[in-house]
Structure formats: C-alpha cells, structure tokens
Design a protein around this motif. Sequence first.
Motif, PDB file in Angstrom:
ATOM      1  N   GLY A   6       0.795  -1.228   0.000  1.00 16.56           N
ATOM      2  CA  GLY A   6       0.000   0.000   0.000  1.00 16.56           C
ATOM      3  C   GLY A   6       0.825   1.275   0.000  1.00 16.56           C
ATOM      4  N   ILE A   7       2.088   1.194  -0.465  1.00 19.00           N
ATOM      5  CA  ILE A   7       2.977   2.363  -0.433  1.00 19.00           C
ATOM      6  C   ILE A   7       2.532   3.415  -1.440  1.00 19.00           C
ATOM      7  N   PHE A   8       2.140   2.972  -2.630  1.00 20.43           N
ATOM      8  CA  PHE A   8       1.669   3.932  -3.634  1.00 20.43           C
ATOM      9  C   PHE A   8       0.443   4.694  -3.135  1.00 20.43           C
ATOM     10  N   GLN A   9      -0.434   3.994  -2.453  1.00 22.55           N
ATOM     11  CA  GLN A   9      -1.639   4.653  -1.958  1.00 22.55           C
ATOM     12  C   GLN A   9      -1.308   5.650  -0.851  1.00 22.55           C
ATOM     13  N   LYS A  10      -0.355   5.311   0.008  1.00 19.94           N
ATOM     14  CA  LYS A  10       0.041   6.230   1.073  1.00 19.94           C
ATOM     15  C   LYS A  10       0.710   7.483   0.503  1.00 19.94           C
ATOM     16  N   ASN A  11       1.407   7.329  -0.612  1.00 23.27           N
ATOM     17  CA  ASN A  11       2.108   8.452  -1.241  1.00 23.27           C
ATOM     18  C   ASN A  11       1.468   8.815  -2.579  1.00 23.27           C
ATOM     19  N   ASN A  12       0.139   8.811  -2.610  1.00 19.34           N
ATOM     20  CA  ASN A  12      -0.544   9.032  -3.881  1.00 19.34           C
ATOM     21  C   ASN A  12      -0.295  10.427  -4.447  1.00 19.34           C
ATOM     22  N   SER A  13      -0.084  11.432  -3.581  1.00 20.07           N
ATOM     23  CA  SER A  13       0.194  12.783  -4.085  1.00 20.07           C
ATOM     24  C   SER A  13       1.542  12.823  -4.802  1.00 20.07           C
ATOM     25  N   TRP A  14       2.513  12.091  -4.284  1.00 14.39           N
ATOM     26  CA  TRP A  14       3.824  12.002  -4.933  1.00 14.39           C
ATOM     27  C   TRP A  14       3.689  11.324  -6.295  1.00 14.39           C
ATOM     28  N   LEU A  15       2.912  10.254  -6.335  1.00 16.31           N
ATOM     29  CA  LEU A  15       2.691   9.556  -7.599  1.00 16.31           C
ATOM     30  C   LEU A  15       1.976  10.459  -8.599  1.00 16.31           C
ATOM     31  N   ASP A  38       0.746  20.334 -23.598  1.00 19.97           N
ATOM     32  CA  ASP A  38      -0.707  20.411 -23.688  1.00 19.97           C
ATOM     33  C   ASP A  38      -1.323  19.417 -22.722  1.00 19.97           C
ATOM     34  N   ASP A  39      -1.304  19.746 -21.428  1.00 18.65           N
ATOM     35  CA  ASP A  39      -1.794  18.839 -20.408  1.00 18.65           C
ATOM     36  C   ASP A  39      -3.288  18.580 -20.530  1.00 18.65           C
ATOM     37  N   SER A  40      -4.041  19.525 -21.106  1.00 14.19           N
ATOM     38  CA  SER A  40      -5.486  19.357 -21.180  1.00 14.19           C
ATOM     39  C   SER A  40      -5.883  18.226 -22.118  1.00 14.19           C
ATOM     40  N   THR A  41      -4.966  17.798 -23.002  1.00  8.25           N
ATOM     41  CA  THR A  41      -5.287  16.713 -23.921  1.00  8.25           C
ATOM     42  C   THR A  41      -5.546  15.420 -23.178  1.00  8.25           C
ATOM     43  N   PHE A  42      -4.823  15.185 -22.076  1.00 14.26           N
ATOM     44  CA  PHE A  42      -4.967  13.954 -21.321  1.00 14.26           C
ATOM     45  C   PHE A  42      -5.230  14.276 -19.852  1.00 14.26           C
ATOM     46  N   ASN A  43      -6.302  15.017 -19.589  1.00 15.51           N
ATOM     47  CA  ASN A  43      -6.675  15.273 -18.208  1.00 15.51           C
ATOM     48  C   ASN A  43      -6.990  13.950 -17.523  1.00 15.51           C
ATOM     49  N   MET A  44      -6.699  13.871 -16.242  1.00 16.99           N
ATOM     50  CA  MET A  44      -6.954  12.631 -15.518  1.00 16.99           C
ATOM     51  C   MET A  44      -7.484  12.936 -14.135  1.00 16.99           C
ATOM     52  N   GLU A  45      -8.147  11.940 -13.560  1.00 16.65           N
ATOM     53  CA  GLU A  45      -8.576  12.003 -12.172  1.00 16.65           C
ATOM     54  C   GLU A  45      -7.853  10.894 -11.427  1.00 16.65           C
ATOM     55  N   LEU A  46      -7.316  11.211 -10.259  1.00 18.00           N
ATOM     56  CA  LEU A  46      -6.637  10.204  -9.450  1.00 18.00           C
ATOM     57  C   LEU A  46      -7.494   9.942  -8.226  1.00 18.00           C
ATOM     58  N   LEU A  47      -8.011   8.714  -8.114  1.00 23.08           N
ATOM     59  CA  LEU A  47      -8.858   8.320  -7.000  1.00 23.08           C
ATOM     60  C   LEU A  47      -8.026   7.491  -6.032  1.00 23.08           C
ATOM     61  N   LYS A  48      -8.219   7.754  -4.754  1.00 23.00           N
ATOM     62  CA  LYS A  48      -7.380   7.107  -3.754  1.00 23.00           C
ATOM     63  C   LYS A  48      -7.944   5.778  -3.278  1.00 23.00           C
ATOM     64  N   ASN A  49      -9.246   5.721  -3.029  1.00 26.84           N
ATOM     65  CA  ASN A  49      -9.822   4.472  -2.524  1.00 26.84           C
ATOM     66  C   ASN A  49     -11.300   4.415  -2.844  1.00 26.84           C
ATOM     67  N   GLY A  50     -11.981   3.407  -2.313  1.00 27.03           N
ATOM     68  CA  GLY A  50     -13.371   3.183  -2.645  1.00 27.03           C
ATOM     69  C   GLY A  50     -14.323   4.200  -2.077  1.00 27.03           C
ATOM     70  N   THR A  51     -13.889   5.122  -1.247  1.00 29.40           N
ATOM     71  CA  THR A  51     -14.795   6.109  -0.664  1.00 29.40           C
ATOM     72  C   THR A  51     -14.909   7.339  -1.531  1.00 29.40           C
ATOM     73  N   ASP A  52     -14.204   7.367  -2.663  1.00 25.88           N
ATOM     74  CA  ASP A  52     -14.252   8.535  -3.520  1.00 25.88           C
ATOM     75  C   ASP A  52     -15.607   8.657  -4.193  1.00 25.88           C
ATOM     76  N   LYS A  53     -15.857   9.821  -4.744  1.00 29.34           N
ATOM     77  CA  LYS A  53     -17.118  10.094  -5.416  1.00 29.34           C
ATOM     78  C   LYS A  53     -17.308   9.142  -6.581  1.00 29.34           C
ATOM     79  N   PRO A  54     -18.500   8.522  -6.714  1.00 34.22           N
ATOM     80  CA  PRO A  54     -18.738   7.565  -7.806  1.00 34.22           C
ATOM     81  C   PRO A  54     -18.528   8.210  -9.167  1.00 34.22           C
ATOM     82  N   GLN A  55     -18.003   7.402 -10.103  1.00 29.30           N
ATOM     83  CA  GLN A  55     -17.776   7.868 -11.463  1.00 29.30           C
ATOM     84  C   GLN A  55     -18.666   7.072 -12.410  1.00 29.30           C
TER      85      GLN A  55
END
Length: 289
Positions: free
Chosen positions: A132-141, A156-173
């Motif tokens: 679970g190291i990546f999840q603990k340091n998700n902001s670094w990732l 052109d960062d807007s071409t590949f915008n992304m959402e990074l979700l941390k765990n199952g409690t995040d807002k449903p997509q």
Amino acid sequence: MALLYGLIWRLLLALVRIKRATVSWLRVRLRTWKGRFWQRTMAALLLPVPASEFKQKAGANQSSDGDGDGDGKGAGSRRSRWLSDGISLEKLPVHIGLVVAEEELSYTDIANMVVWCMAVGVSYVSVYDHHGIFQKNNSWLQEEIVRQQHNLLGGDDSTFNMELLKNGTDKPQHFVVSCRPIVKVLSPEDGKHSIVQAARKLCHSVEKKEWSSKDISVSMLDVLLRESKNIPDPELVVKFGPVNSTLGFLPWHIRLTEFVSLPSHKNVSYEDLFGSLQHYSACHQRLGQ
C-alpha cells in the motif's frame, strides 16, 4: 496551426475512447448470444480503421505545422504513434491494472506506464502494490504522472486530463463512456477487506430486519462490491516481479482478467507494455464455454 492541430487531436482521442467503450459494451452483449453468425457480423462492422490512415493524417498535420519547436513535434509524433498503436489492436482493455510485486518502487517508471496507457486509449488504470505504499504516497505519484505527461506528451496537459482516486470512498464515477482517463491507486485494503466490509453490511441489514437471510445472494454481494469500487473490472493486469501471485489485487473483480507477467517494473519500455497489450488483444477468452 499548432492550436488547430491540438483541437483536432482532442476530437480524435474523444472519438477513439467512445468507440472503444462502445465496442467493450457490445462485446459483453455478444457473449450472451450463441449464434456465431451474429458475432462475425458485428466483428466485421466494428473492425478498427487501419492505423496507416491516422499515421498519414498525423504526419501531414505535423509537416504543415512549421511554427512548432522540435520538442512539440517530437511530442506530437509520439502521440500519433501511440494512438495509432491503440487503434491497430483488435481489442483494447478499458481498464488495465499495474500490480507491483517488488520491494523497491519506482514512481517514474509507473508514471511512464500510466501515461502510455492513457496515450493508447485506456480509460482506467489501477496501480497496486501489496504494501500500500503507492496509496500512502498518492500525491507524490500524481506529481510524477503529471511530470511525465508533460515530458512525454508535451505541454498540452489538457489533452490527457486525468482524475486520481485514492480508494473506494471517492465520489462515484460514471464509467460507461469516459473521455477523461482515471487513475486509481489501490492497496490490500481494497481487496479482501472490501469483501469483509460488504459481508458485514449484509449481516447488519439482516440483524436490523431490513432484509431477510433468504434475500442475501451472490448477486447482492456483487452489487455492493462494485458500488464501492466505481470502476469496471480490469480486463488486463500486468504484474511485475518474481512472485507468482495476485497479492490480493481485487480478488472479486478478476475472475475474467487476463494476466501478463514481466520481470520488473523498473526501466520498463513502451515496447514491453505494448507487447502486453498485444498479448491481450490476441487472446481468445472462452468465458467458461
């Protein structure tokens, strides 16, 4: 011309993602049809456009754009190549999992693979390690992904915008059609622990007489677990490291998942990742038939 090329590229990417999601949805429906005639007919209708056409168009656009600098042309060439590679595959996973079974983790290499997955048209990428190291340091990732996105695809960062979700409690997509790549960082807590939580929820509902014991079924547990993850099941998992184990990665969601093993995630190349995608594209899943 650079602005026009960027707009055209965004439109092409959106169309490719919508097509891939539609093909994935139709493939699920085709599994329930026993007639081989219909399967062959639909497959013929949904054949991807030859990658050479996109390569020629992209090459023409890049050659006519004389105002861009060398880095911009290089990024545009890479985007063109990777998108064409994704289109050339017979089938592309909507959701790919990156499972690291190594003690030392490389954020840069994982970030590179996430960006490559985004560039070929994958809508969902899960990153998992058994500590679970990546999840603990998700902001670094996340910072590393943004950095590599800029390095590999240009400014052109807007071409590949992304959402990074941390765990199952995040807002449903809503994941039926997604034109915005989503990266989810998982840990063992999202695996067996989620099953335990769902089972406890069912038991408490019976205890409170909200449901009877006869109402509890596998399908009900399945609904609870899928609501907690908010992502489709992974069609492909690439595992890195010498351990021949899934290491607790989403045990409920991988019954139909194709696994590909690579020696290490460190210094992995685009060709290594694309080779895994080609393996998935060529495999024939009988789904118990």
